[in-house]
Design a protein around this motif. Sequence first.
Motif, short mmCIF file in Angstrom:
data_model
loop_
_atom_site.label_atom_id
_atom_site.label_comp_id
_atom_site.label_asym_id
_atom_site.label_seq_id
_atom_site.Cartn_x
_atom_site.Cartn_y
_atom_site.Cartn_z
N ILE A 166 0.83 -1.17 -0.12
CA ILE A 166 0.05 -0.11 0.04
C ILE A 166 0.78 1.16 0.03
O ILE A 166 0.34 2.15 -0.54
CB ILE A 166 -1.12 0.03 1.12
N TYR A 167 2.09 1.19 0.58
CA TYR A 167 2.96 2.45 0.57
C TYR A 167 3.22 2.79 -0.90
O TYR A 167 3.44 3.82 -1.32
CB TYR A 167 4.33 2.29 1.34
N GLU A 169 1.55 1.99 -3.42
CA GLU A 169 0.11 2.55 -4.09
C GLU A 169 -0.21 4.15 -3.87
O GLU A 169 -0.43 4.84 -4.54
CB GLU A 169 -0.89 1.74 -3.84
N VAL A 170 0.11 4.36 -2.40
CA VAL A 170 0.21 5.60 -2.10
C VAL A 170 0.80 6.80 -2.78
O VAL A 170 0.52 7.50 -3.23
CB VAL A 170 0.25 5.95 -0.34
N SER A 171 2.36 6.34 -2.78
CA SER A 171 3.18 7.24 -3.41
C SER A 171 2.74 7.43 -4.97
O SER A 171 2.93 8.31 -5.51
CB SER A 171 4.63 6.54 -3.50
N THR A 181 9.21 6.84 -5.87
CA THR A 181 8.53 6.05 -4.86
C THR A 181 9.62 5.00 -4.28
O THR A 181 9.70 4.82 -3.09
CB THR A 181 7.62 4.99 -5.64
N THR A 185 10.15 6.30 -0.34
CA THR A 185 9.30 5.43 0.55
C THR A 185 9.66 4.15 0.71
O THR A 185 9.87 3.59 1.73
CB THR A 185 7.90 5.38 -0.24
N LEU B 56 -4.36 3.66 -11.68
CA LEU B 56 -3.75 2.94 -10.41
C LEU B 56 -3.66 1.32 -10.78
O LEU B 56 -2.86 0.72 -10.23
CB LEU B 56 -4.35 3.25 -9.15
N LEU B 59 -0.77 -0.74 -11.81
CA LEU B 59 0.37 -1.42 -10.72
C LEU B 59 0.23 -2.63 -10.78
O LEU B 59 1.22 -3.69 -10.61
CB LEU B 59 0.22 -0.83 -9.44
N PHE B 94 -7.47 5.94 -0.04
CA PHE B 94 -7.87 4.71 0.14
C PHE B 94 -8.76 4.07 1.39
O PHE B 94 -9.20 4.84 2.08
CB PHE B 94 -6.45 3.64 0.41
N THR B 98 -3.91 5.19 5.34
CA THR B 98 -2.60 4.83 4.76
C THR B 98 -1.36 5.90 4.85
O THR B 98 -0.90 6.37 3.86
CB THR B 98 -2.50 4.67 3.43
N LEU B 100 2.12 7.22 5.53
CA LEU B 100 3.41 6.78 5.10
C LEU B 100 4.24 6.82 6.60
O LEU B 100 3.73 7.51 7.33
CB LEU B 100 4.10 7.60 4.07
N TYR B 110 4.09 15.26 0.89
CA TYR B 110 4.85 14.40 -0.09
C TYR B 110 4.49 14.50 -1.55
O TYR B 110 5.34 14.57 -2.28
CB TYR B 110 4.13 13.06 0.41
N ARG B 163 -3.44 14.89 2.52
CA ARG B 163 -2.63 14.71 1.59
C ARG B 163 -2.82 14.77 0.06
O ARG B 163 -2.22 15.18 -0.58
CB ARG B 163 -1.94 13.44 1.92
#
Lengths: 280, 252
Positions: A166-167, A169-171, A181, A185, B56, B59, B94, B98, B100, B110, B163
């Motif tokens: 998830i880190y 994905e967040v980035s 990323t 991260t 997304l 990924l 999400f 979440t 970081l 960030y 964020r």
Amino acid sequence: MKLKINARTSEYIAKGFIWGAAMSVMIVLVAIIVYILVKGLPVINFSFLTTNPYNMGRSGGIASTIVGTIYITVVAIIIAVPFGIGTAFYLAEYTQENIITRIIRFSAESLAGIPSIIYGLFGYIFFVMYMGMGWSILAGGLTLAFMILPTIIRTSEEAIRAVPHIYREVSFSLGGTKWQTIIKTVFPSAIQGIVNGIILSIGRCIAETAAVIFTAGSVLSMPGSLFDSTRTMAVHFYILASEGISMDNAYGTAALLIIIIFLINVIVNALVNRFISKSK
Amino acid sequence: MSENNIKIEIKNFSFYYGQKQVIHDLNLKIHKNEIMSFFGPANGGVTTLLRSLNRLFELNHNTRSEGDILIDGESIFDPDASVTELRRKVGMVFEIPTPLPLSIFDNVAYGPRLNKKKSKDEINEVVEQAIKQAALWDDVSDRLRAPAMSLSGGQQQRLCIARVLALKPEVIILDRACSGLDPISTAKIEESLTKLKKQFTIVIAPHNVQQAMRISDRAAFMLMGYLVEAGADIFTHPQDQRTDDYITGRFG
């Protein structure tokens, strides 16, 4: 006939066994360390640390072997760490499982299981003879770099994979590129595991004898450059003890080895913890 | 609604995980400054659809989409379009909070820091503004350097909203963003969303029908990858029997 043990008895037995195992291991470890320190510490003093050995190591200190150990370890780490971490990121972040990653991982795992003397032989043939480096710190460092590379790759890859998905994905969802990323991260989250692998590798370099004798030789004088032959502390200890030259100096060297490895662990962990607490 | 009020247009959109089709030929328009909810039982394709809006899903390997999604009339799949730019424009919150493993401040900073060079003052300003917008300022103003993990779950989720706001997005996606939160935190977030829709277009997967009813301007009901129906009065006058059954709790 069936032997019936009730749950409480089996609980006692299990507890006893587990406790016993942990205690015996600890006692053995402590006994070894205490024995070495008791024998070695009285030998260690300022002049032992600062004078070069002479008379085959029977007299004098071990200054040149300390310097040789540091040189070889630093060369090995400087070479192996970037390649090892790079490979780990490649395996964990840049590819899917395919034939190439499987070959790399299989090679790394096989290499990790090879006895160090084989690396020594390879280093001797390739670096010392073929490349013409002679017995030298460079040849020894390169050989040890090959030896520790699999460890660094594996521990780093595991550390990188342990970073929660998830880190990433967040980035990415915040508009980060892959490289951003990884740098901002993934790497900070994985650094503790990566550093553990490096510490382990430093320990292996410092403690290595066979591969070093083959590639860096065992000259006692203070090394002046990377192309000089040298003798590391572990090799010095091995020669002093096996040839019965001076058991006192051998124990002194061994005690110092233990202290150095202990200090490296403490210092590096402290540095990493500072880095982590800063980034958290 | 007039045509130039349309922010996102989903056209004949289908989505596949490997061979499995999870979204079937979906057509829908999302207006500017509205809260649009997508709701329905699990495996309905909602999360996949939301993750398509900012690409997304790329990924995940082995995924494929057909059809098109337009934002302000431009395809997000255009080969010339920058995916990082898209993700800055379409921010995502999400399901689970979440943060970081960084400080509160660094979490919010960030996104802005990834972008082009910004001065310290600019970053400070963007961060402060975003935290205020997310109604988190009073909770954290005195401890911006504390770890984000030290916040409560509700605060963490508002931090994640801050964020996203710091990106200065145009669209905000929230994927079941309140599902793990207590009612008070949920109410706070819903309240901020209602304020935020004046500036943004908000696409949300509510965690239940009640939330969808409370906050949406329009809602879309999705079932097994199909859009069953969408509209402003879907809760009061459902056109489809399945929608009615789901809303009234006969299944789901």
